[in-house]
Design a protein around this motif. Structure first.
Motif, PDB file in Angstrom:
ATOM      1  N   HIS A  70       1.000  -0.906  -0.130  1.00 35.93           N
ATOM      2  CA  HIS A  70      -0.230   0.313  -0.131  1.00 35.93           C
ATOM      3  C   HIS A  70       1.328   1.476  -0.221  1.00 35.93           C
ATOM      4  O   HIS A  70       0.721   1.946   0.698  1.00 35.93           O
ATOM      5  CB  HIS A  70      -0.808   0.188   1.429  1.00 35.93           C
ATOM      6  N   SER A  71       1.478   0.865  -0.699  1.00 30.95           N
ATOM      7  CA  SER A  71       3.119   2.916  -0.661  1.00 30.95           C
ATOM      8  C   SER A  71       1.971   3.834  -1.731  1.00 30.95           C
ATOM      9  O   SER A  71       2.266   5.068  -1.053  1.00 30.95           O
ATOM     10  CB  SER A  71       4.119   1.883  -2.006  1.00 30.95           C
ATOM     11  N   ASP A  72       0.731   3.680  -1.863  1.00 28.44           N
ATOM     12  CA  ASP A  72       0.874   4.442  -3.186  1.00 28.44           C
ATOM     13  C   ASP A  72      -0.325   5.288  -2.001  1.00 28.44           C
ATOM     14  O   ASP A  72      -0.879   6.160  -1.989  1.00 28.44           O
ATOM     15  CB  ASP A  72      -0.490   3.657  -4.036  1.00 28.44           C
ATOM     16  N   ILE A  73      -1.135   4.643  -0.976  1.00 29.66           N
ATOM     17  CA  ILE A  73      -2.212   4.891  -0.262  1.00 29.66           C
ATOM     18  C   ILE A  73      -1.008   6.081   0.810  1.00 29.66           C
ATOM     19  O   ILE A  73      -1.277   6.970   1.219  1.00 29.66           O
ATOM     20  CB  ILE A  73      -2.656   3.659   0.599  1.00 29.66           C
ATOM     21  N   ILE A  74       0.235   5.484   1.248  1.00 30.08           N
ATOM     22  CA  ILE A  74       1.094   6.038   1.786  1.00 30.08           C
ATOM     23  C   ILE A  74       1.365   7.603   0.770  1.00 30.08           C
ATOM     24  O   ILE A  74       1.432   8.836   2.054  1.00 30.08           O
ATOM     25  CB  ILE A  74       2.403   5.868   2.775  1.00 30.08           C
ATOM     26  N   LYS A  75       1.928   7.218  -0.335  1.00 32.17           N
ATOM     27  CA  LYS A  75       1.949   8.954  -0.806  1.00 32.17           C
ATOM     28  C   LYS A  75       1.191   9.807  -1.035  1.00 32.17           C
ATOM     29  O   LYS A  75       0.703  10.920  -0.351  1.00 32.17           O
ATOM     30  CB  LYS A  75       2.203   8.717  -2.396  1.00 32.17           C
ATOM     31  N   HIS A  76       0.023   9.285  -0.774  1.00 30.85           N
ATOM     32  CA  HIS A  76      -1.860  10.470  -1.732  1.00 30.85           C
ATOM     33  C   HIS A  76      -1.990  10.844   0.431  1.00 30.85           C
ATOM     34  O   HIS A  76      -2.317  12.119   0.492  1.00 30.85           O
ATOM     35  CB  HIS A  76      -2.721   8.690  -0.994  1.00 30.85           C
ATOM     36  N   MET A  77      -1.566  10.035   1.315  1.00 26.36           N
ATOM     37  CA  MET A  77      -1.632  10.177   2.931  1.00 26.36           C
ATOM     38  C   MET A  77      -0.811  11.639   3.135  1.00 26.36           C
ATOM     39  O   MET A  77      -1.113  12.400   4.325  1.00 26.36           O
ATOM     40  CB  MET A  77      -1.515   9.019   3.486  1.00 26.36           C
ATOM     41  N   ALA A  78       0.604  10.913   2.505  1.00 27.15           N
ATOM     42  CA  ALA A  78       1.425  11.915   2.898  1.00 27.15           C
ATOM     43  C   ALA A  78       1.010  13.477   1.957  1.00 27.15           C
ATOM     44  O   ALA A  78       1.286  15.076   2.848  1.00 27.15           O
ATOM     45  CB  ALA A  78       2.733  11.533   2.076  1.00 27.15           C
ATOM     46  N   LYS A  79       0.486  13.441   0.905  1.00 27.98           N
ATOM     47  CA  LYS A  79      -0.067  14.868   0.424  1.00 27.98           C
ATOM     48  C   LYS A  79      -1.341  15.573   1.299  1.00 27.98           C
ATOM     49  O   LYS A  79      -1.301  17.119   1.174  1.00 27.98           O
ATOM     50  CB  LYS A  79      -0.768  14.467  -0.234  1.00 27.98           C
ATOM     51  N   LEU A  80      -2.016  14.976   2.550  1.00 27.98           N
ATOM     52  CA  LEU A  80      -3.055  15.339   3.124  1.00 27.98           C
ATOM     53  C   LEU A  80      -2.462  16.144   4.276  1.00 27.98           C
ATOM     54  O   LEU A  80      -2.871  17.031   4.945  1.00 27.98           O
ATOM     55  CB  LEU A  80      -3.129  14.179   3.619  1.00 27.98           C
ATOM     56  N   THR A  81      -1.251  16.460   4.651  1.00 29.03           N
ATOM     57  CA  THR A  81      -0.337  16.902   5.762  1.00 29.03           C
ATOM     58  C   THR A  81      -0.929  18.531   5.347  1.00 29.03           C
ATOM     59  O   THR A  81      -0.658  19.226   6.557  1.00 29.03           O
ATOM     60  CB  THR A  81       0.940  16.776   6.064  1.00 29.03           C
ATOM     61  N   ASP A  82      -0.433  19.209   3.881  1.00 25.60           N
ATOM     62  CA  ASP A  82      -1.435  20.286   3.992  1.00 25.60           C
ATOM     63  C   ASP A  82      -2.874  20.712   4.324  1.00 25.60           C
ATOM     64  O   ASP A  82      -2.847  22.168   4.934  1.00 25.60           O
ATOM     65  CB  ASP A  82      -1.124  20.855   2.518  1.00 25.60           C
ATOM     66  N   ASN A  83      -3.763  19.437   4.277  1.00 23.27           N
ATOM     67  CA  ASN A  83      -5.216  20.060   4.451  1.00 23.27           C
ATOM     68  C   ASN A  83      -5.578  19.838   5.536  1.00 23.27           C
ATOM     69  O   ASN A  83      -5.996  20.725   6.328  1.00 23.27           O
ATOM     70  CB  ASN A  83      -5.691  19.848   3.494  1.00 23.27           C
TER      71      ASN A  83
END
Length: 1088
Positions: free
Chosen positions: A485-498
């Motif tokens: 699930h590395s894609d999910i981890i990448k997706h969640m990293a983007k959420l840190t801004d919001n």
């Protein structure tokens, strides 16, 4: 209390005498609140000489108290009227004094002599009220007076006064604990009380004063069980809770063998077990084998007293009071065998239609139950679906129950339901739903990916709280298979801004740090962003930033060395000392210097060690160590006054402690002396003796369903079906009897022996019948004894010479003491013209006459047949069975059941045999030999043997043909569980003398005109039960004897006739349950 304070409490218009009274403007509404003057009026009315005025004043004062207003300033005026002659006024004065005696102790003490006189009042309400007031005065100086009053009241004629005495005991105990020993004596006396009014109150006093004195309950246990149904609801709750604790100390665990097997079996996984635990199969098999050996070695047999408790509490599941239902539910959960606990599920689901407060308590308990016994509530899954009108706390509890009930079969339904809940406006509920989805994904591997994808979709939700909760749950799920699930981890990293919710930000940072090797390009950039906002973050986020920096420094120091130093320097001067300490510790660990210790070598192992995935557990997992339904269980913390539920004993304590001692009557020459000795009666006499049969009759309606639930099925409505079949079978029996009466008149010249038919009811009663009758009828046992003595003293009349010669021969053989019948080699039904006892006698004789040998006896319609399989249900195959009353050749303990198979179909039936036999513990079955072919239109007969273990529990099995399987069950009437035994008159009397007291059940009845002759009585009794006739010197008595098939316990039956059709039935049997059920069967046979 002063006038001023009284006025302030009343929120009146003027304050007190001497102060100006404020004018009351009618428009202001003040006119309605001028209480001060009204109190003056009340005082005048109380001081008047007219009882009517006093009564009116007292009514108004009590009404004020009921509305919650303060009437304490009227105490002096009211207390003067305590000596009033008018009973109505006196009662209301006592009501007032009970409320305020504690506040105005000095004034109340002045009236103590009046209260003491009140204790001697002829009116029971006044006596009780006087005691209530006396116990409400909380002054240690009057403890001796209170103690004396309680002792007197405990012996009062009125149950209401005795109940009040029981209420006063805890009050006195809290005032002066040193009185405990004397109070225990009073409690012991009141526990022996046989009225329902007192029972609940005295058990409450017992629980408050001496809950550890369990020995006081032994002698009263059966009485409390039998009275339970008639006690008031408040008392029922108290008694049930006390009996739950009592049963846990006195009986063995009914699930003992199942728990051993469960521990050994790897097949049934625990709810919170992971899916990867399948590599221990060999060990599991060994454990399972050991457990099976243990189970065989110690077969569990339920104590009759344990069964009595379960049986008598079961009807209370239909109570209108939620507390009573909850109390019975917790009793069944803690005490009942696993197969029987299911009955409480329906009752608890019914309570969910009640108020939200009741729902909250019930759901708390259901949530605990669903962890251990998930199967109970699975049929009622839809009852736990959430309504939009439910309060949040109810929604969260229902979610908890749904999550606990989730399994592979219903998870799709539950997840669809959860999808709807996520759209709710209630944010706390949405957060709880997301956690529930996470738990379902953890526990059920098949839906893990589906749940994860659904939660990732929620990350794009507009609501920040939903996204934050999803992040936290996803973090826990990703730990199970991070590499996928590395894609999910990448997706969640983007959420840190919001995302701004601290817990969610911390979870994302932990994930990126833990699996930084899966996202090597993104992780350093996230650290850069976090370093920029470090000073503005919450503490929980700061700690995770430091952790992320340390992990990246160890794996990617080229890119992150400076960033890490920057973050550690910021943390070094943070306001929170936790963060400062963490920064100092990490700097020493990852940046080795000369001073740093040996730990720095292992920095990588410390930070990047593999961490086990978290197990998402129910918050209710360990709550069941608190007694269900208790406040401690609700709070999940031990509340004051809570008593621990004891563990089951390893070995069963002595059950004889619950036997009530009956004085052995010495033989008296005259009846008058006997009556003098009747003063000391056992507990259960008179009123309960009368109520015994009705109580057991009431409980018959649920006995049918109980026998089925005992065998593992949890079908609703089974009780009513069996009752219908009973009515049908009874009406058929009546018709058969009428026909036989006509036949008998024709045959009377030929045969004088009674016709025998197996006529006992097919009532589906459970093994342990209500024992109230066996205990309540002791008071009547003396009469039957005296009659027996009278019969002894009479010279035996000469027998009437109407019998055939063969029967005379049989009677002479009966007198031989050493005569024992040898088992017959063949099992066949009995002919109608031979008595059952005669056939059994003949088995022991080597008579050459072929007519009399049982092998030659042909089948007859006199034996009652029961339908096992109807031809419509059996698709052309119909099966009937009857109890042939012959010894089963391979096993003496088994009852022979003759089965008749009829093929009504057009095609042949092949391979008729038995499969999947389900029996209660201790029961055994010897299957009939397989019938290879049954041609169309033909009939075949087979014999099987069943050891019912002296119980009326059904033997369930599958009847199989070459194409179909049919579920069937055979349930014996109690009369078929016996075998005839031969006793002389003296032996009978000797054995009867040893089976007195608890083992003797006596019932009075009136015989119909047709049933008053000896011939009919003998016929009806021997038809109802497989007993043999015992010779008797008196023509007023008929005696019968037998032994139970399995244990060989002696069963003695005496029917004594009196004038005008009055009769007395006495059954003496070691097994009280069998005795009680047999009395009912024979009564039914004699009175029909």
């Amino acid at each position: 209390m002063s006038d001023r304070s009284a006025f302030n409490d009343e929120k009146g218009g003027s304050s007190s005498v001497g102060e100006p009274e404020y004018g009351h403007d009618p428009a202001s509404g003040g006119i309605f609140s001028s209480d001060y003057k009204r109190h003056d009026d009340l005082k005048e009315m109380l001081d008047s000489n007219k009882d009517s005025l006093k009564l009116e004043a007292m009514k108004r004062i009590v009404a004020m108290i009921a509305r919650g207003k303060n009437a304490s300033d009227l105490f002096p005026a009211v207390v003067k009227n305590v000596a009033c002659k008018n009973i109505e006024v006196k009662k209301l004065v006592y009501v007032y004094l009970v409320r305020y005696a504690e506040e105005q102790q000095d004034l109340a003490l002045l009236s103590i002599s009046t209260f003491q006189r009140g204790l001697k009042d002829p009116n029971q309400l006044i006596r009780a009220s006087a005691l209530r007031v006396l116990s409400s005065i909380r002054v240690t100086i009057i403890v001796p007076i209170m103690m004396l009053a309680i002792k007197e009241a405990a012996s009062d004629m009125s149950p209401y006064v005795r109940k009040t005495a029981a209420h006063a005991i805890p009050k006195l105990y809290s005032l002066d604990p040193e009185q405990k020993d004397q109070l225990i004596e009073v409690i012991e006396k009141l526990l022996a009380d046989k009225t329902t009014l007192v029972a609940g109150s005295v058990v409450m006093a017992f629980e408050e004063v001496c809950p550890e004195r369990i020995d006081l309950i032994h002698k009263n246990y059966r009485k409390l069980c039998n009275l339970l149904i008639d006690v008031e609801e408040w008392g029922q709750v108290v008694i049930i809770n006390m009996l739950t604790r009592y049963a846990r100390t006195q009986f063995l665990n009914p699930n003992m063998n199942e728990s051993l097997l469960e521990e050994g079996s790897g097949g049934d996984k625990t709810f919170y077990g992971s899916d990867e635990d399948e590599d221990e199969d060999d060990e599991d098999k060994e454990k399972k084998a050991e457990a099976a050996v243990m189970a065989k070695r110690k077969p569990y047999v339920m104590d009759p007293d344990h069964r009595l408790l379960l049986r008598n509490t079961k009807p209370l599941l239909q109570s209108r009071n939620a507390a009573v239902v909850m109390a019975v539910a917790q009793l069944y959960f803690h005490l009942a065998p696993k197969a029987e606990v299911g009955v409480i599920a329906k009752a608890l689901v019914r309570l969910l239609r009640s108020h939200s407060e009741v729902q909250y308590v019930v759901l708390q308990n259901v949530a605990t139950m669903t962890i251990k016994r998930r199967g109970m509530f699975e049929p009622y899954l839809k009852s736990f679906y959430i309504r939009s009108t439910d309060p949040t706390q109810i929604k969260v509890l229902k979610l908890e129950v749904l999550t606990n009930l989730a399994n592979e079969t219903n998870i799709s339904t539950i997840l669809r339901e959860f999808q709807t809940y996520i759209k709710s406006m209630d944010k706390d509920f949405v957060a709880a739903t997301i956690q529930a989805i996470g738990r379902c994904a953890t526990n059920i591997g098949e839906v893990r990916d589906t749940c994860l994808n659904g939660l990732v979709q929620l990350l794009s939700n507009r609501d920040e709280l939903v996204v934050a909760e999803s992040v936290v749950v996803i973090k826990k799920l990703l730990q199970m298979q991070p590499e996928k699930h590395s894609d999910i981890i990448k997706h969640m990293a983007k959420l840190t801004d919001n995302i701004q919710v601290p817990m969610a930000r911390a979870s994302i940072l932990w994930l990126i740090g833990e699996y930084c090797e899966h996202v090597p390009k993104i992780a350093p950039d996230v650290l850069r962003k976090m370093a920029k906002s470090f000073t503005n973050e919450e503490d929980i986020v700061k700690l995770q930033i430091i952790n992320l920096a340390a992990k990246l420094y160890l794996t990617n120091s080229k890119q992150t060395k400076l960033l890490t130093q920057y973050v550690l320097n910021l943390a070094k001067y943070d306001q929170n000392y936790d963060i400062r300490d963490r920064a100092r510790f990490i700097r020493q660990l990852i940046v080795p210097t000369e001073k740093s210790g040996a730990l720095s070598k292992y920095a990588k192992k410390l930070f990047l060690a593999l961490k086990p995935a978290p197990i998402l557990e129910s918050p209710f997992k360990d709550r069941d160590h608190f007694q269900l339904g208790s406040l401690s269980h609700l709070l999940n913390a031990k509340a004051g006054g809570y008593q621990e539920l004891p563990d089951w004993p390893e070995a069963a304590p002595d059950p004889s402690v619950r036997n009530v001692e009956v004085p052995e009557w010495t033989k008296c020459s005259s009846r008058e002396k006997r009556k003098e000795k009747k003063v000391e009666k056992p507990f259960y006499s008179d009123s309960e003796g009368e109520s015994g049969p009705t109580e057991s009759a009431d409980s018959e309606s649920d006995s049918a369903s109980e026998s089925e639930s005992g065998s593992g099925s949890e079908q609703s409505g089974s009780g009513s079906e069996s009752e219908e079949s009973e009515e049908g079978s009874e009406s058929e029996e009546e018709e058969e009897e009428e026909e036989e009466e006509k036949e008998k008149k024709k045959k009377k010249k030929e045969f004088k022996k009674p016709v025998h038919e197996s006529e006992s009811d097919s009532e589906s009663e459970s093994d342990e019948e209500d024992e109230s009758e066996s205990e309540s009828s002791q008071s009547e046992s003396e009469e039957s004894e005296s009659e027996a003595e009278a019969a002894e003293s009479k010279p035996p009349p000469k027998p009437v010479k109407k019998e055939s010669k063969k029967e005379k021969k049989e009677m002479s053989l009966l007198d031989l003491d050493d005569f024992e019948p040898a088992p017959s080699p063949q099992v066949t039904p009995v002919n109608s013209f031979l008595s059952n006892s005669l056939v059994t006698d003949l088995e022991g004789l080597s008579l050459s006459d072929a007519v009399l040998s049982p092998a030659a006896i042909t089948p007859s319609s006199a034996l009652k047949s029961y339908e096992l399989l109807h031809r419509i249900t059996g698709e052309g195959l119909s099966v009937e069975y009857c109890f042939s009353r012959q010894p089963f050749n391979s096993d003496a303990n088994m009852v022979a059941v003759q089965m008749q198979f009829t093929n009504n179909a057009t095609s042949d039936t092949k391979n008729l045999h038995m499969e999947d036999v389900k029996l209660q513990s201790g029961m055994r079955v010897k299957e009939f030999p397989e019938i290879e072919l049954l041609p169309a239109g033909e009939t075949a007969t087979a014999v099987m043997g069943i050891d019912f273990c002296d119980s009326t529990q059904a033997a369930n099995f599958q009847l199989c043909t070459h194409t179909r399987k049919f579920f069937v069950s055979i349930q014996p009437p109690v009369g078929e569980l016996m075998k005839p035994v031969f006793l002389t008159e003296n032996e009978f009397k000797k054995e009867q003398g040893q089976l007195m007291g608890m083992n003797e059940i006596t019932e009075k009845l009136t015989l119909d005109v047709k049933c008053r002759n000896e011939h009919t009585i003998v016929q009806k009794v021997t038809t109802a039960a497989n007993l043999s006739r015992v010779p008797c010197g008196s023509d007023k008595e008929c005696r019968f004897a037998g032994r139970t098939a399995t244990s060989g316990s002696l069963v003695l039956v005496t029917v004594g006739t009196k004038e005008e059709g009055a009769a007395q039935l006495t059954v003496n049997c070691e097994k009280m349950v069998i005795g009680t059920m047999l009395v009912k069967e024979i009564l039914l046979a004699l009175t029909q």
